[in-house]
Design an enzyme around this catalytic site. Structure first.
Site, mmCIF file in Angstrom:
data_model
loop_
_atom_site.group_PDB
_atom_site.id
_atom_site.type_symbol
_atom_site.label_atom_id
_atom_site.label_comp_id
_atom_site.label_asym_id
_atom_site.label_seq_id
_atom_site.Cartn_x
_atom_site.Cartn_y
_atom_site.Cartn_z
ATOM 1 N N LYS A 58 45.697 32.394 34.613
ATOM 2 C CA LYS A 58 46.100 31.526 33.768
ATOM 3 C C LYS A 58 47.529 30.770 33.978
ATOM 4 O O LYS A 58 47.669 29.708 33.845
ATOM 5 C CB LYS A 58 45.851 31.723 32.449
ATOM 6 N N TYR B 74 40.253 30.245 40.212
ATOM 7 C CA TYR B 74 39.929 30.749 38.869
ATOM 8 C C TYR B 74 38.271 30.918 38.682
ATOM 9 O O TYR B 74 37.533 31.549 39.728
ATOM 10 C CB TYR B 74 40.101 29.201 37.858
HETATM 11 C C1 LIG Z 1 37.228 30.216 30.510
HETATM 12 C C2 LIG Z 1 37.848 31.438 29.873
HETATM 13 O O1 LIG Z 1 38.883 31.508 29.356
HETATM 14 C C3 LIG Z 1 36.670 32.466 29.614
HETATM 15 O O2 LIG Z 1 35.630 32.386 30.205
HETATM 16 O O3 LIG Z 1 37.179 33.444 29.026
HETATM 17 MG MG LIG Z 2 39.301 33.610 28.715
#
Ligand SMILES: CC(=O)C(=O)O
Ligand SMILES: [Mg+2]
Ligand SMILES: NC(=O)C1=CN([C@@H]2O[C@H](COP(=O)(O)OP(=O)(O)OC[C@H]3O[C@@H](n4cnc5c(N)ncnc54)[C@H](O)[C@@H]3O)[C@@H](O)[C@H]2O)C=CC1
Length: 608
Positions: free
Chosen positions: A185, A113
């Site tokens: 996600k 992530y």
């Molecule tokens: C965490 C997230 O969704 C972003 O940084 O766009």
């Molecule tokens: Mg985001």
């Protein structure tokens, strides 16, 4: 799904245990990531599925495979290489992929992530090996329905993540590479909330890109033209939403990383009659409000005392402002307009006042009267000096914007300044925890958008060194549970009350709330994700029931049974015994005709 059986609750659960029917054999089976077990195929399975001679003789356990995979992972030189290794493993053996990460979640979270996934997305067209997810093309409007129809039958998809790639993770327009944020996600919804990995769909809406580097890159894989906007864009999104609703009527639609102009507009358009959610607006709003509630608990204050300055009034900043304003209004029993007076938004022109041009409709609800600020400084330092906020949030993508001067000015007015630099990836954070703690003598209550290591300093009761853990304030804490609750209850909409319930669930599980410790992290850490998701899902389901938006009829009433019902349906990375069935008359699942059906080309070098 073919092998689903009745649960102890008498309804059709999303995930099950027990034998899995499979109609694949030999190399086809070994190359199918959903069924593949690699060296863990039992002797009987090797016999039944024509695998003898295709595997070395030693039968291994999943734990042994994880051990080997971890060694291979660790030998990769840098985080991007580790990320690529994991993507490759996902294409070979899903159970092993999820089990490996689950067993090393705190270590691997930042690799799958933010921030590393951001690097993978930026390099999408260079690292590309094989496609995953659905690629929809704005010029093929009449193909959208058909292109989307390949992913299953109406009941096969629970959860869709869609992006148009315009505003990815703080790294801007990434065009078609945005598909990787949809995939990342979804990986988190499985890891954190047990959403079945074969019942999800990642989508990118390719509308072109305004990223000149990509447009000039001969290897760029997406549409090589400027972003198409206006009516054609709206028709494209609308065709996608309508097709998704028709083809997969039970699916929940999660919007991710749309640009500022579109994120909120699309959410407001579809929210009234679609089970949809914008993570950057609503997920970020929920988790940040939870961090604020936990921080106020430590500083022995309440929402009535809140004076919140948000630096960066874009999708996330205004999403947070909305969520906080609504919570203040509910707590104080006042109007939203009145509650908005506790929030100050700053963007490029400085404080948003009635004199600032080109305000979006969402920002307008928070503007301050120009007359009140006549002759005063409206930059961040000026606003902090004037407003004396107890909470400061950064969603600006401006690194180091929270300077020592700004932070010291804030700390001179409040005992425990709550400071949340949320801009991803790590290098864009408005400040780093070590500086914030140093400038406030360890008083700052901090949570950050990307993960940070603990910080050590002389902030113990008697001046002794202590280590402060830094909570990650990322929508990943909350969106998996909201999605799980919505999917399990088959909610027809995601209402404000469901979001408030999710926020409270996260806040009450934060160590700062649970332990009442002034040095405890504000939010629960990744090690607690699955428990957090169960709690969030329970509260979301209960709120959905109160709102009358659930369409699932078998939901248990009491907390304990509801938790059990939720847990029972969460997918776990374990090998299920395979039972051979002939292809004739076999279910789509048994034939491997489901989401993760990869092509049968030769796999990467990693063994599974
Ligand atoms: C965490 C997230 O969704 C972003 O940084 O766009
Ligand atoms: Mg985001
Ligand atoms: N931690 C989390 O859960 C989340 C973090 N984010 C992060 O928040 C950041 C912003 O994301 P979005 O809101 O989606 O982007 P956005 O582009 O919608 O918003 C950024 C805002 O900051 C403003 N800004 C830029 N330079 C500025 C300056 N010098 N002074 C004041 N304002 C300035 C922009 O004008 C814009 O309004 C990104 O880094 C993103 O990764 C976003 C969603 C969730």
């Amino acid at each position: 799904m073919g092998s689903q059986g009745e649960s102890t609750f008498g309804h059709l659960p999303l995930s099950t245990s027990g034998p899995l029917e499979c109609a694949l054999r030999g190399t086809v089976l070994l190359n199918h990531p959903y069924f593949n077990k690699g060296s863990a195929f039992t002797k009987q399975e090797r016999h039944d599925f024509g695998l003898s001679g295709l595997l070395p003789p030693n039968v291994q356990t999943l734990e042994q495979q994880v051990q080997r995979a971890y060694q291979q992972y660790s030998s990769r030189q840098d985080d991007l290489a580790k990320n690529t290794f994991l993507s490759s493993m996902k294409e070979q053996n899903e159970v092993l992929f999820f089990k490996l990460i689950q067993d090393h979640l705190p270590e691997m979270f930042s690799v799958i992530y933010t921030p590393t996934e951001g690097d993978a997305i930026q390099n999408y067209s260079r690292l590309f090996r094989r496609p995953a997810g659905a690629f929809l093309n704005i010029h093929d409007l009449d193909r959208v329905h058909e292109d989307l129809s390949q992913w299953g039958r109406p009941e096969d998809i629970d959860y869709i993540v869609v992006t148009d790639g315009e505003e990815i993770l703080g790294i801007g327009d990434q065009g078609v590479g945005g598909i990787l944020i949809s995939i990342a996600k979804l990986v988190l919804t499985t890891l954190c909330a047990g959403v079945h990995p074969n019942r999800v769909l990642a989508v990118v809406l390719d509308c072109g890109t305004d990223n000149t580097e990509l447009l000039e890159d001969p290897l760029y894989l997406g549409l090589r033209e400027k972003r198409i906007r206006g009516e054609k864009y709206d028709d494209f999104v609308d065709t996608f939403v309508k097709s998704a609703r028709t083809l997969y009527p039970k699916a929940y639609i999660h919007f991710e990383d749309f640009g500022l102009d579109n994120a909120r507009r699309l959410l407001e358009k579809y929210r009234p009659d679609t089970p949809c959610f914008n993570d950057d607006v609503q997920g970020t709003g929920c988790v940040t409000l939870a961090a604020i509630l936990a921080g106020l608990n430590v500083s022995k204050q309440s929402l009535s005392d809140l004076r919140l300055v948000i630096f960066g009034a874009g999708t996330a900043g205004v999403g947070i402002a909305d969520q906080v304003r609504d919570a203040i209004a509910a707590e104080r029993g006042i109007s939203k307009e009145e509650a908005a007076k506790q929030i100050w938004l700053i963007d490029k022109p400085g404080l948003l006042t009635t004199k600032v041009d080109k305000l979006s409709s969402a920002q307008k609800g928070f503007v301050r009267p120009h007359d009140d600020w006549e002759g005063k400084r409206t930059d961040l330092l000026g606003v902090v000096q004037e407003v004396k906020p107890n909470v400061l949030i950064g969603t600006s993508t401006v690194p180091k914007a929270f300077t020592e001067e700004v932070v010291r000015a804030m700390a001179s007015h409040v005992e425990r300044p709550i400071i949340l630099p949320l801009s991803n990836p790590t290098r864009l954070h408005e400040a780093v925890p070590a500086d914030l703690l140093a400038w406030t003598d360890g008083k700052a209550l901090i949570a950050t958008g990307s993960p940070f290591d603990p910080v050590k300093g002389p902030w113990g009761a008697d001046g002794q060194d202590i280590e402060m853990s830094i909570a990650e304030c990322n929508n990943s804490v909350v969106f998996p549970g909201i999605g799980l609750g919505s999917v399990l209850s088959r909610a027809s909409r995601v209402t404000d009350k469901m979001l408030v319930a999710a926020t409270k669930a996260v806040a009450e599980m934060g160590p700062a709330m649970e332990e009442g410790e002034s040095t405890a992290p504000l939010l629960p850490g990744v090690e607690a994700v699955r428990d957090v998701s169960v709690r969030v899902a329970r509260k979301v389901i209960q709120a959905a029931m109160e709102e009358g938006v659930t369409t699932e009829s078998d939901i248990p009433g009491d907390d304990e049974r509801l938790d059990e019902w939720i847990r029972e349906q969460m997918w776990d990375p374990v090998y299920r015994p395979l039972k051979y069935v002939s292809a004739e008359g076999a279910s789509r699942e048994a034939k491997g005709e489901m989401m993760v059906v990869g092509s049968l080309e030769k796999r990467e070098e990693e063994e599974s």
